[in-house]
Design a protein around this motif. Structure first.
Motif, PDB file in Angstrom:
ATOM      1  N   PHE A  42       0.787  -1.225  -0.096  1.00 23.56           N
ATOM      2  CA  PHE A  42      -0.076   0.036  -0.282  1.00 23.56           C
ATOM      3  C   PHE A  42       0.982   1.262   0.122  1.00 23.56           C
ATOM      4  O   PHE A  42       1.902   1.193   0.414  1.00 23.56           O
ATOM      5  CB  PHE A  42      -0.861   0.069   1.451  1.00 23.56           C
ATOM      6  CG  PHE A  42      -1.887  -1.025   1.145  1.00 23.56           C
ATOM      7  CD1 PHE A  42      -3.151  -1.020   0.477  1.00 23.56           C
ATOM      8  CD2 PHE A  42      -1.484  -2.356   1.842  1.00 23.56           C
ATOM      9  CE1 PHE A  42      -3.903  -2.306   0.657  1.00 23.56           C
ATOM     10  CE2 PHE A  42      -2.575  -3.522   1.925  1.00 23.56           C
ATOM     11  CZ  PHE A  42      -3.657  -3.140   1.433  1.00 23.56           C
ATOM     12  N   ILE A  43       0.428   2.222  -0.517  1.00 22.01           N
ATOM     13  CA  ILE A  43       1.129   3.588  -0.394  1.00 22.01           C
ATOM     14  C   ILE A  43       1.489   3.944   0.717  1.00 22.01           C
ATOM     15  O   ILE A  43       0.924   3.951   1.859  1.00 22.01           O
ATOM     16  CB  ILE A  43       0.362   4.658  -1.179  1.00 22.01           C
ATOM     17  CG1 ILE A  43       0.987   5.916  -1.270  1.00 22.01           C
ATOM     18  CG2 ILE A  43      -0.966   5.123  -0.087  1.00 22.01           C
ATOM     19  CD1 ILE A  43       0.112   7.121  -2.115  1.00 22.01           C
ATOM     20  N   GLY A  44       2.738   4.369   0.807  1.00 27.06           N
ATOM     21  CA  GLY A  44       3.288   4.887   2.045  1.00 27.06           C
ATOM     22  C   GLY A  44       4.074   3.652   3.118  1.00 27.06           C
ATOM     23  O   GLY A  44       4.673   3.689   4.071  1.00 27.06           O
ATOM     24  N   ASP A  45       3.573   2.269   2.570  1.00 24.61           N
ATOM     25  CA  ASP A  45       4.280   1.227   3.129  1.00 24.61           C
ATOM     26  C   ASP A  45       5.421   0.773   2.709  1.00 24.61           C
ATOM     27  O   ASP A  45       6.006   1.179   1.504  1.00 24.61           O
ATOM     28  CB  ASP A  45       3.479  -0.017   3.165  1.00 24.61           C
ATOM     29  CG  ASP A  45       2.147   0.170   4.018  1.00 24.61           C
ATOM     30  OD1 ASP A  45       2.186   1.023   4.742  1.00 24.61           O
ATOM     31  OD2 ASP A  45       1.224  -0.709   3.733  1.00 24.61           O
ATOM     32  N   SER A  46       6.326  -0.204   3.322  1.00 23.59           N
ATOM     33  CA  SER A  46       7.826  -0.449   2.747  1.00 23.59           C
ATOM     34  C   SER A  46       7.531  -1.803   2.350  1.00 23.59           C
ATOM     35  O   SER A  46       6.855  -2.767   2.681  1.00 23.59           O
ATOM     36  CB  SER A  46       8.797  -0.592   3.946  1.00 23.59           C
ATOM     37  OG  SER A  46       9.867  -1.067   3.563  1.00 23.59           O
ATOM     38  N   GLY A  47       8.160  -2.086   0.846  1.00 19.33           N
ATOM     39  CA  GLY A  47       8.045  -3.268   0.123  1.00 19.33           C
ATOM     40  C   GLY A  47       9.161  -3.683  -0.407  1.00 19.33           C
ATOM     41  O   GLY A  47      10.181  -2.725  -0.349  1.00 19.33           O
ATOM     42  N   GLN A  48       9.652  -4.747  -0.985  1.00 22.99           N
ATOM     43  CA  GLN A  48      10.785  -5.117  -1.585  1.00 22.99           C
ATOM     44  C   GLN A  48      10.414  -5.780  -2.835  1.00 22.99           C
ATOM     45  O   GLN A  48       9.532  -6.735  -2.895  1.00 22.99           O
ATOM     46  CB  GLN A  48      11.390  -6.373  -0.484  1.00 22.99           C
ATOM     47  CG  GLN A  48      12.231  -5.761   0.530  1.00 22.99           C
ATOM     48  CD  GLN A  48      13.142  -6.712   1.408  1.00 22.99           C
ATOM     49  OE1 GLN A  48      12.624  -7.895   1.179  1.00 22.99           O
ATOM     50  NE2 GLN A  48      13.786  -6.322   2.446  1.00 22.99           N
ATOM     51  N   ILE A  49      11.134  -5.643  -3.584  1.00 22.24           N
ATOM     52  CA  ILE A  49      11.239  -6.335  -5.122  1.00 22.24           C
ATOM     53  C   ILE A  49      12.563  -7.383  -4.916  1.00 22.24           C
ATOM     54  O   ILE A  49      13.586  -6.817  -4.933  1.00 22.24           O
ATOM     55  CB  ILE A  49      11.363  -5.612  -6.288  1.00 22.24           C
ATOM     56  CG1 ILE A  49      10.195  -4.400  -6.407  1.00 22.24           C
ATOM     57  CG2 ILE A  49      11.614  -6.483  -7.533  1.00 22.24           C
ATOM     58  CD1 ILE A  49      10.192  -3.626  -7.315  1.00 22.24           C
TER      59      ILE A  49
END
Length: 344
Positions: A42-49
């Motif tokens: 979600f927008i503002g969350d931290s994610g990983q590719i």
């Protein structure tokens, strides 16, 4: 016949080579995999590719301080691989390997919803940024990712009503306690300000009493020391008067050095305005008598009066036990002045 066999062998060899080439291409395409962690970002969350691939290229050739698990951090900027560099914040990028198997991990925070597209970038060039002799021929193009909106997922169309701030348990009790304490302290402060003159007066009285007490203790100590001295009766009388005059000057805040023995009582009555108790009046009479007696011992030695009878009244010297009696009587006189109110 021979030409036919040779042609047949050439045809088979070409077919085999083509099959191997096609198989290699299929294996190369199957060795690449991209995973989004978590799956829904979600927008503002931290994610990983996490992008896994195989390559014979040694991306660690110019790396420094590589960890034991062969992981290094690379300087991958948003403008290197994002079509819109403002759509994400790249927090960290690492590259790890096991043999020729590599895993590229990009940690980012998206700033907009929808599809985020990536552009092709040269991984070897980025790993060896600032180095020379770069082959620059290993390109990576990541698949687009979808950034979700939490409001759309929850189906929220209106803003939630404001919620009161949460407080820790028993906070209200602490607030009330400190409020009551503050009121009490403020009341005490106001009372102290109102009664400040009286408080100062009381404090001055206490300091005066303490100073009088110290003066009385010092005087008694000097009298006891005088009793232990081996001196003539005349010297004893002179030193006794000196100690008492010093005490009286401090106690009544007026000089007593030039006051004669007979006028001691008159001087004290004048200073106190006659505001003395019966015990203090008797103490003043005894003190005057002691001054008269010690004056007689000091100055009447060898005179005709000193030979008159009765001896105990006219002898110009102390009788047995008279010195000790004089000191004890002086202690009582001092106690009468200090333990009862007397104006001075």
């Amino acid at each position: 016949m021979k030409k036919l066999v040779i042609a047949l062998l050439i045809s088979v060899s070409v077919s085999v080579i083509s099959g191997f080439a096609q198989s290699a291409e299929e294996d190369s395409s199957d060795s690449t995999m991209q995973v989004m962690v978590p799956r829904d970002v979600f927008i503002g969350d931290s994610g990983q590719i996490q992008y896994s691939f195989r390559s014979p290229v040694d991306f660690f050739a110019f790396a420094e301080n590589v960890a034991s698990n062969e992981t290094m951090e690379i300087d991958l900027k948003a403008e290197d691989f994002l079509e819109d560099p403002l759509s994400c914040l790249v927090k960290k990028t690492t590259l790890s390997r096991t043999g020729i198997n590599y895993n590229l991990c990009i940690t980012f925070i998206p700033w907009k919803t929808g599809i985020i597209k990536f552009k092709k970038f040269n991984l070897e060039e980025i790993c060896m940024r600032g180095k020379e002799n770069i082959s620059a021929d290993f390109n990576i193009e990541l698949n687009s990712v979808l950034i979700l909106s939490l409001a759309e997922k929850l189906g929220a169309t209106n803003l939630r009503p404001p919620k009161a701030p949460e407080v820790l348990p028993y906070t209200n009790y602490y607030v009330w306690f400190f409020l009551v304490l503050a009121v009490i302290l403020f009341s005490l402060l106001c009372t102290a300000i109102i009664k400040l003159p009286e408080i100062l007066r009381k404090w001055k009285e206490i300091k005066t009493r303490i100073s009088f007490y110290k003066n009385a203790v010092k005087t008694k100590r000097h009298l006891n020391m005088l009793l232990r001295k081996k001196i003539t009766d005349a010297d004893f009388s002179e030193q006794w008067q000196s100690v008492l005059r010093e005490y009286l000057e401090y106690r009544f805040k007026t000089p007593f050095a030039s006051v004669t023995g007979k006028n001691i009582e008159c001087k004290i009555v004048t200073v106190t305005g006659g505001m003395m108790s019966d015990r203090q009046e008797r103490a003043v009479e005894d003190l005057t008598a002691h001054f008269v007696r010690t004056n007689y011992i000091r100055f009447a030695s060898g005179s005709i009066d000193s030979k008159m009878l009765p001896v105990e009244e006219h002898q110009a010297g102390f009788m047995k036990g008279e010195k000790k009696s004089l000191i004890l009587s002086t202690h009582k006189i001092i106690d009468a002045f200090e333990k009862e109110d007397i104006n001075g």
